[in-house]
Write a protein that holds these residues in place. Sequence first.
Motif, PDB file in Angstrom:
ATOM      1  N   GLU A  44       1.040  -1.450   0.043  1.00 52.34           N
ATOM      2  CA  GLU A  44       0.212  -0.060   0.197  1.00 52.34           C
ATOM      3  C   GLU A  44       0.438   1.434   0.092  1.00 52.34           C
ATOM      4  O   GLU A  44       1.863   0.905   1.023  1.00 52.34           O
ATOM      5  CB  GLU A  44      -1.066  -0.419   1.197  1.00 52.34           C
ATOM      6  CG  GLU A  44      -2.041   1.446   0.985  1.00 52.34           C
ATOM      7  CD  GLU A  44      -2.202   1.177   2.656  1.00 52.34           C
ATOM      8  OE1 GLU A  44      -4.326   0.952   2.074  1.00 52.34           O
ATOM      9  OE2 GLU A  44      -2.214   1.095   3.432  1.00 52.34           O
ATOM     10  N   LYS A  51       3.998   5.841  -6.279  1.00 54.80           N
ATOM     11  CA  LYS A  51       4.169   4.399  -6.368  1.00 54.80           C
ATOM     12  C   LYS A  51       4.372   3.580  -7.749  1.00 54.80           C
ATOM     13  O   LYS A  51       5.120   2.767  -6.859  1.00 54.80           O
ATOM     14  CB  LYS A  51       2.337   3.831  -5.943  1.00 54.80           C
ATOM     15  CG  LYS A  51       2.202   2.660  -5.946  1.00 54.80           C
ATOM     16  CD  LYS A  51       0.678   2.429  -5.642  1.00 54.80           C
ATOM     17  CE  LYS A  51      -0.606   2.790  -6.257  1.00 54.80           C
ATOM     18  NZ  LYS A  51      -0.451   2.242  -7.711  1.00 54.80           N
ATOM     19  N   HIS A 392      -7.374  -2.672  -5.201  1.00 58.20           N
ATOM     20  CA  HIS A 392      -8.421  -2.434  -4.088  1.00 58.20           C
ATOM     21  C   HIS A 392      -9.556  -3.353  -5.032  1.00 58.20           C
ATOM     22  O   HIS A 392     -10.091  -3.899  -3.514  1.00 58.20           O
ATOM     23  CB  HIS A 392      -8.740  -0.748  -3.264  1.00 58.20           C
ATOM     24  CG  HIS A 392      -9.075   0.463  -4.498  1.00 58.20           C
ATOM     25  ND1 HIS A 392      -8.612   0.987  -5.564  1.00 58.20           N
ATOM     26  CD2 HIS A 392     -10.213  -0.318  -5.733  1.00 58.20           C
ATOM     27  CE1 HIS A 392      -8.788   0.490  -6.712  1.00 58.20           C
ATOM     28  NE2 HIS A 392      -9.577   0.470  -6.605  1.00 58.20           N
ATOM     29  N   THR A 601      -5.090   1.942  -1.798  1.00 57.47           N
ATOM     30  CA  THR A 601      -5.619   2.384  -0.657  1.00 57.47           C
ATOM     31  C   THR A 601      -6.175   0.817  -0.418  1.00 57.47           C
ATOM     32  O   THR A 601      -6.390   0.655  -1.242  1.00 57.47           O
ATOM     33  CB  THR A 601      -6.557   3.005  -0.569  1.00 57.47           C
ATOM     34  OG1 THR A 601      -6.645   4.411  -1.144  1.00 57.47           O
ATOM     35  CG2 THR A 601      -7.270   2.965   0.723  1.00 57.47           C
ATOM     36  N   MET A 602      -5.095   0.093   0.192  1.00 62.85           N
ATOM     37  CA  MET A 602      -5.619  -1.456   0.347  1.00 62.85           C
ATOM     38  C   MET A 602      -6.619  -2.168   1.589  1.00 62.85           C
ATOM     39  O   MET A 602      -6.596  -2.807   1.679  1.00 62.85           O
ATOM     40  CB  MET A 602      -4.409  -2.088   0.206  1.00 62.85           C
ATOM     41  CG  MET A 602      -3.304  -1.812  -1.527  1.00 62.85           C
ATOM     42  SD  MET A 602      -4.463  -2.641  -2.643  1.00 62.85           S
ATOM     43  CE  MET A 602      -3.995  -4.254  -2.246  1.00 62.85           C
ATOM     44  N   GLN A 603      -6.578  -0.685   2.603  1.00 63.69           N
ATOM     45  CA  GLN A 603      -6.662  -1.179   3.855  1.00 63.69           C
ATOM     46  C   GLN A 603      -8.750  -1.429   3.286  1.00 63.69           C
ATOM     47  O   GLN A 603      -9.288  -0.747   2.349  1.00 63.69           O
ATOM     48  CB  GLN A 603      -6.447  -0.111   4.935  1.00 63.69           C
ATOM     49  CG  GLN A 603      -5.460   0.099   5.235  1.00 63.69           C
ATOM     50  CD  GLN A 603      -4.725  -0.543   6.403  1.00 63.69           C
ATOM     51  OE1 GLN A 603      -5.518  -1.504   7.156  1.00 63.69           O
ATOM     52  NE2 GLN A 603      -3.924  -1.210   5.932  1.00 63.69           N
ATOM     53  N   VAL A 605      -6.940  -4.618   4.716  1.00 61.10           N
ATOM     54  CA  VAL A 605      -6.596  -5.974   4.538  1.00 61.10           C
ATOM     55  C   VAL A 605      -6.999  -7.930   4.728  1.00 61.10           C
ATOM     56  O   VAL A 605      -6.594  -8.365   3.829  1.00 61.10           O
ATOM     57  CB  VAL A 605      -4.238  -6.162   4.167  1.00 61.10           C
ATOM     58  CG1 VAL A 605      -3.818  -4.835   3.239  1.00 61.10           C
ATOM     59  CG2 VAL A 605      -4.564  -6.213   5.433  1.00 61.10           C
ATOM     60  N   SER A 627       3.009  -1.417   3.760  1.00 60.13           N
ATOM     61  CA  SER A 627       1.814  -0.033   3.890  1.00 60.13           C
ATOM     62  C   SER A 627       2.805   0.720   4.525  1.00 60.13           C
ATOM     63  O   SER A 627       3.550   1.587   5.679  1.00 60.13           O
ATOM     64  CB  SER A 627       1.157  -0.055   5.196  1.00 60.13           C
ATOM     65  OG  SER A 627       0.285   1.051   5.279  1.00 60.13           O
ATOM     66  N   LYS A 817     -13.619  -0.115   2.559  1.00 60.60           N
ATOM     67  CA  LYS A 817     -13.171  -0.039   0.661  1.00 60.60           C
ATOM     68  C   LYS A 817     -13.371   1.149   0.242  1.00 60.60           C
ATOM     69  O   LYS A 817     -12.682   2.258  -0.194  1.00 60.60           O
ATOM     70  CB  LYS A 817     -13.566  -1.419   0.363  1.00 60.60           C
ATOM     71  CG  LYS A 817     -12.457  -2.159   0.321  1.00 60.60           C
ATOM     72  CD  LYS A 817     -12.043  -3.174   0.107  1.00 60.60           C
ATOM     73  CE  LYS A 817     -11.565  -4.256   0.556  1.00 60.60           C
ATOM     74  NZ  LYS A 817     -10.126  -4.309   0.597  1.00 60.60           N
ATOM     75  N   PRO A 853      -7.019   4.468   5.940  1.00 61.35           N
ATOM     76  CA  PRO A 853      -5.556   4.258   5.626  1.00 61.35           C
ATOM     77  C   PRO A 853      -4.183   4.124   7.273  1.00 61.35           C
ATOM     78  O   PRO A 853      -5.345   5.877   7.407  1.00 61.35           O
ATOM     79  CB  PRO A 853      -5.303   4.931   4.717  1.00 61.35           C
ATOM     80  CG  PRO A 853      -6.473   5.276   3.755  1.00 61.35           C
ATOM     81  CD  PRO A 853      -7.074   4.995   5.384  1.00 61.35           C
TER      82      PRO A 853
END
Length: 882
Positions: A44, A51, A392, A601-603, A605, A627, A817, A853
Amino acid sequence: LQSKTQNGSGRSSFPFPYTPYRIQEQFMAALYAALEAGRVGIFESPTGTGKSLSLICGALSWLRDFEEKKQQEEARLLAPEGSGQEEKQPLASGGLACLNSGDTSGEPDWITAFVQKKEEQDLVHRLKEEQIRRKKREERLEKIRHNVQLKYAAKRKRSEEDETKHLLQLSKEILSEGAGEAVPEQLDHNEEELILAEYESDEEKKVTSGLEEDDNNDLEEEHVTKIYYCSRTHSQLSQFVHEVQKSPFGKDTRLVSLGSRQNLCVNEEVRRLGALQLINDRCTEMQKNKHEKKSDAEVEGKKRRVSRAVCPFYSYEQMQFLRDEVLVEVKDIEQLVTLGKETKACPYYGSRYAIPAAQLVVLPYQMLLHEATRSAAGIILKDQVVIIDEAHNLIDTITCIHSVEVSGSQLCCAHSQLLQYMERYRKRLKAKNLMYIKQILYLLERFVVMLGGNVNQNPSCQAVSQTGTELKSINDFLFQSQIDNINLFKVQRYCEKSLISRKVVLLQLCGHCSIGLMTCLGPLQSPPVEADNDHFQAASPLMHIEGFLSALTNANEDGRVILNRQGTIGQSSLKFLLLNPAVHFAKVVKECRAVIIAGGTMQPVADFREQLLSCAGVDPARIVEFSCGHVIPPENILPMVLCSGPSNQQLEFTYQTRDLPQMMDETGRILCNLCNVVPGGVVCFFPSYDYEKQVYAHWEKAGLLTRLATKKKIFQEPKKANQVEQVLAEYAKCIKRCSQAGGQMTGALLLSVVGGKMSEGINFSDDLGRCVIMVGMPYPNIKSPELQEKMTWLDKTMPRAASQAPSRVLIENLCMKAVNQSIGRAIRHQKDFASILLLDHRYARPAILNKLPQWIRERIQVKSAFGSAFAELRKFHRGKSD
């Protein structure tokens, strides 16, 4: 520039186009270590932290090092006997350890030694062949890179041949048709787009079988270790390729961009067909014609009755030239299409021929995550690296790719077309063909019966007696539709090998298929927006149904069949819903050396870990999570949870309370106060279009809109995708005008929707988003049959987490999400600043806060009273404007 960073994997520096942020160095080091150790990583890095560049420089640094090590090992293994033998032996045996897999325990020493020696000889022989191929490729690419004349010779030759052929064609037409018939009669529009001019170039006649064999030898080059990078949209992939071009790896990376025929086809007459399925069908047919023409040419003196079109861009020589051009210089899809037009070569096939030698392959999700599509494109994942960006929504993406819906109209239409095909060619079909066609006809008939209709009647005229939605397990559906005695695997294989659906479509396109029964498609074409989609459905309903048949071969526990009965049989549908996306992702994870799932934004997870990786059989020890924080300083962001409004009304936007007038009034009062102190643009997200519409109407009646409009011009997110750009442009123009003019009007207010066009992929940087507001918690509709089935399935198959049912965790995760995607729109670069307001006291729960996040979670404040929150907000924005 070389970014210096120490990490456990031994990599101490990373080439970078500028001095990287500290978090970028950490990201690259963690990525390098994950690739080296063959891990499955969840990475993340918030949007605005660079990124893409971190992924490029970290991954390509690893690949460069890996190739160097591999070549050093090859050099030692191929060293002549007697030279450096002492050094060679340990490394050689290490390299061979994986080969000597046979169990030699208990065998005599001389047998073990013989087996090892044989394996060593085989390896050396293979390495020599690989080395020869590699040198041959490098020499060829080097020539093209440095010899401009050679580079354009093929283009010139092709264009001369093309011109000659064009003149010959014109002459033939004039001679055969006569002057009076030079201009063909105007055809009906639907028919016009299906007619293609006949074309056969001299070059294609000249291609000898020997030359083709040489070409095929080139194409059989072993796949080098490579990185497959995939993302969601065509524009995201193009953006990534541009980042590669700007990076230190831009000049010496062999990159190939893959896309669909719709994106890459350069034959204008085929492109004109519009619908993807029609383009695919026509392209396949034209290739078949080319091969048939070659065999027909051998039979002299026999005049063919039917003149068939072949594609002038499908030329081995030109596609090989295009392949080399692609490998020499990094190109995105648009540049690839331009090159295809210039060289008269097909970019769709030319790019695929470049896959084996490529180091970086850039492709859309569908092509990588769907096994049949992957196989058709020639993608081999064994021991390769896969990076899935913008991941995501990965679980939903895999679910959607493998879920199929077919309408009653499509079923009846496919039955009609296939029946006519069988009747027309009955005497020429072999017994086995007839057997399978009859089985498919029976399947279609039973599917329509399951919806409550008759396949031989017009579906738009058959009313459904009992409307509603019904869910069934795969086995129950097969039994109840009385098709459990048919081997669907065999039917599926027959459809693939015989190309029956394409032949049926061609019969229809040739005009031999009666359109009397095609009226069944009428009701589908009522919404004008979906016309293109209907065109696809009309073109190839049987092909679409093949996807449904394939879905029914999933394991009983991994999916459900949804029977959706609406007004008529034509409007009703059968839908296969995939419940366990891990079964399809498992193949990717198992074959690859390493898989990186990355996003801004991967939260939370937990979904990836449990629903995707654990179910796919990934060892928890192989999973690594990374992260990083944001590049903006802490003082540039003010995130707050607001528990009550100006009149002390507690903020709780549940389905039961959000429609209350006092709740909508309180929301309006909060916005009026905020618009007084926040400069520029304010973006306010609502849980749904319907609720946003309801609140807007209420504010209009209560006079709140007039109050808001004194400070901010109000814009609403449109439902239609083609209007989004226009609304955004006007919104931006208004903010710019207000900031330049000064006065009472300070900017604009944009009312948006979570999950809409503006909650993903659109940047509200700088003045476009100085404050982002989230009204309520956007929980999904739990009354949806699909979601209910997914929740039931999770409760049955997943362990309870922290005393919470897995279905409850799913609902919270889907909500958060969506929240994280929406609030992440505001901060887009290091000097940006914004306030973020979450309007609902439920956001203050620790379990919910933990799903935000990290960079927002670390700075968030929970405000129980509106007064202190407003004071904090005013202080923040005044401080920034000074």
